[in-house]
Write a protein that holds these residues in place. Sequence first.
Motif, short mmCIF file in Angstrom:
data_model
loop_
_atom_site.label_atom_id
_atom_site.label_comp_id
_atom_site.label_asym_id
_atom_site.label_seq_id
_atom_site.Cartn_x
_atom_site.Cartn_y
_atom_site.Cartn_z
N ALA A 89 -48.95 2.22 -122.17
CA ALA A 89 -48.27 0.92 -122.27
C ALA A 89 -48.52 0.01 -121.07
O ALA A 89 -47.65 -0.73 -120.65
CB ALA A 89 -46.75 1.13 -122.45
N ILE A 90 -49.74 0.06 -120.55
CA ILE A 90 -50.08 -0.90 -119.49
C ILE A 90 -50.37 -2.27 -120.12
O ILE A 90 -50.61 -2.37 -121.33
CB ILE A 90 -51.29 -0.42 -118.66
CG1 ILE A 90 -52.54 -0.32 -119.53
CG2 ILE A 90 -50.99 0.88 -117.95
CD1 ILE A 90 -53.81 -0.26 -118.74
N LEU A 91 -50.32 -3.30 -119.30
CA LEU A 91 -50.58 -4.66 -119.79
C LEU A 91 -52.05 -4.96 -119.56
O LEU A 91 -52.48 -5.26 -118.44
CB LEU A 91 -49.67 -5.65 -119.06
CG LEU A 91 -48.17 -5.39 -119.32
CD1 LEU A 91 -47.30 -6.20 -118.40
CD2 LEU A 91 -47.82 -5.64 -120.78
N THR A 92 -52.81 -4.87 -120.64
CA THR A 92 -54.28 -4.86 -120.52
C THR A 92 -54.86 -6.20 -120.11
O THR A 92 -55.97 -6.26 -119.57
CB THR A 92 -54.91 -4.43 -121.86
OG1 THR A 92 -54.44 -5.29 -122.90
CG2 THR A 92 -54.53 -3.00 -122.19
N THR A 93 -54.13 -7.29 -120.35
CA THR A 93 -54.67 -8.62 -120.01
C THR A 93 -54.31 -9.04 -118.59
O THR A 93 -54.70 -10.13 -118.15
CB THR A 93 -54.17 -9.68 -121.01
OG1 THR A 93 -52.73 -9.71 -120.96
CG2 THR A 93 -54.63 -9.37 -122.42
N LEU A 94 -53.56 -8.21 -117.89
CA LEU A 94 -53.26 -8.44 -116.48
C LEU A 94 -54.15 -7.56 -115.61
O LEU A 94 -54.73 -6.58 -116.08
CB LEU A 94 -51.79 -8.14 -116.18
CG LEU A 94 -50.74 -8.97 -116.90
CD1 LEU A 94 -49.35 -8.58 -116.43
CD2 LEU A 94 -50.97 -10.47 -116.72
N GLY A 133 -59.52 -6.25 -111.04
CA GLY A 133 -60.07 -6.22 -112.40
C GLY A 133 -58.98 -6.07 -113.44
O GLY A 133 -57.85 -5.65 -113.15
N LEU A 134 -59.32 -6.42 -114.67
CA LEU A 134 -58.35 -6.31 -115.76
C LEU A 134 -58.05 -4.84 -116.06
O LEU A 134 -58.95 -4.00 -116.12
CB LEU A 134 -58.89 -6.98 -117.03
CG LEU A 134 -58.98 -8.51 -117.02
CD1 LEU A 134 -59.53 -9.00 -118.34
CD2 LEU A 134 -57.63 -9.15 -116.73
N ALA A 135 -56.76 -4.56 -116.28
CA ALA A 135 -56.35 -3.19 -116.58
C ALA A 135 -56.97 -2.69 -117.87
O ALA A 135 -57.21 -1.49 -118.02
CB ALA A 135 -54.83 -3.13 -116.66
N GLY A 136 -57.25 -3.61 -118.80
CA GLY A 136 -57.84 -3.21 -120.07
C GLY A 136 -59.26 -2.67 -119.94
O GLY A 136 -59.77 -2.05 -120.87
N ASN A 137 -59.90 -2.90 -118.80
CA ASN A 137 -61.26 -2.40 -118.58
C ASN A 137 -61.29 -1.01 -117.97
O ASN A 137 -62.38 -0.45 -117.76
CB ASN A 137 -62.04 -3.37 -117.68
CG ASN A 137 -62.30 -4.71 -118.37
OD1 ASN A 137 -62.35 -4.77 -119.60
ND2 ASN A 137 -62.45 -5.77 -117.59
#
Length: 237
Positions: A89-94, A133-137
Amino acid sequence: MSALLHIENLSVNYGHIQAVKNISLELQNSEITALVGANGAGKSTSLLAISGLIKAASGTIRMAGEDISTLSPHQIVQKGVVQVAEGRAILTTLTVQENLDLGAYTRKDKIQIHRDLDYIFTLFPVLKNRATGLAGNLSGGEQQMLAIGRALMAKPKVLLLDEPSMGLAPLMVQEIFRVLKEINQSGLTILLVEQNVRQALKIAQRGYVLENGEIVLQDSGQNLLHNPRVIAAYLGA
């Protein structure tokens, strides 16, 4: 010895289905307690009830002697009980840094927040390298590190972990469990929910086995590892 977190006769219903049935367990200060069992046994539901994210049908939850059963989720976090959710449940766009900053949103102690951030980066050097970097990466394992780091930034007294090894490669699982041992040795109390029964019981001082919403065994982690019933059901020959 009085428990830091004490759960007594906790029951949780989904409609007419009783998912958790009058379970009682204790978390002693600075220990890892494992709650293990098969998928669907009621492990994650128990954590959600402790966190206040779902309402218990009955039972009491006490943190350092104070009844927190009726508090809202954010009030429970303020009391020091913080959960790392299943699926991270991390915020991928941050960015990685922004996710970590959000973990400390209830805190005002800026100097200590900075020290805690340095500690997270020591635990997980990859997060420092990827901070902007973005968390989603991030890879799945790196996202799990970020989820744990974000929870630690809330300065918990009790850390609830829901399936931290799920979907991770074996080497990454070993690394996550190594870090859990390290943060526990610093004094943090941990409740670990895991399907990876062997790994969980290896690092836990005590454990509970949940089957069909009921606790059927409780003992030290080492004793449960060698319990014939646990071996037959979860560990193989």
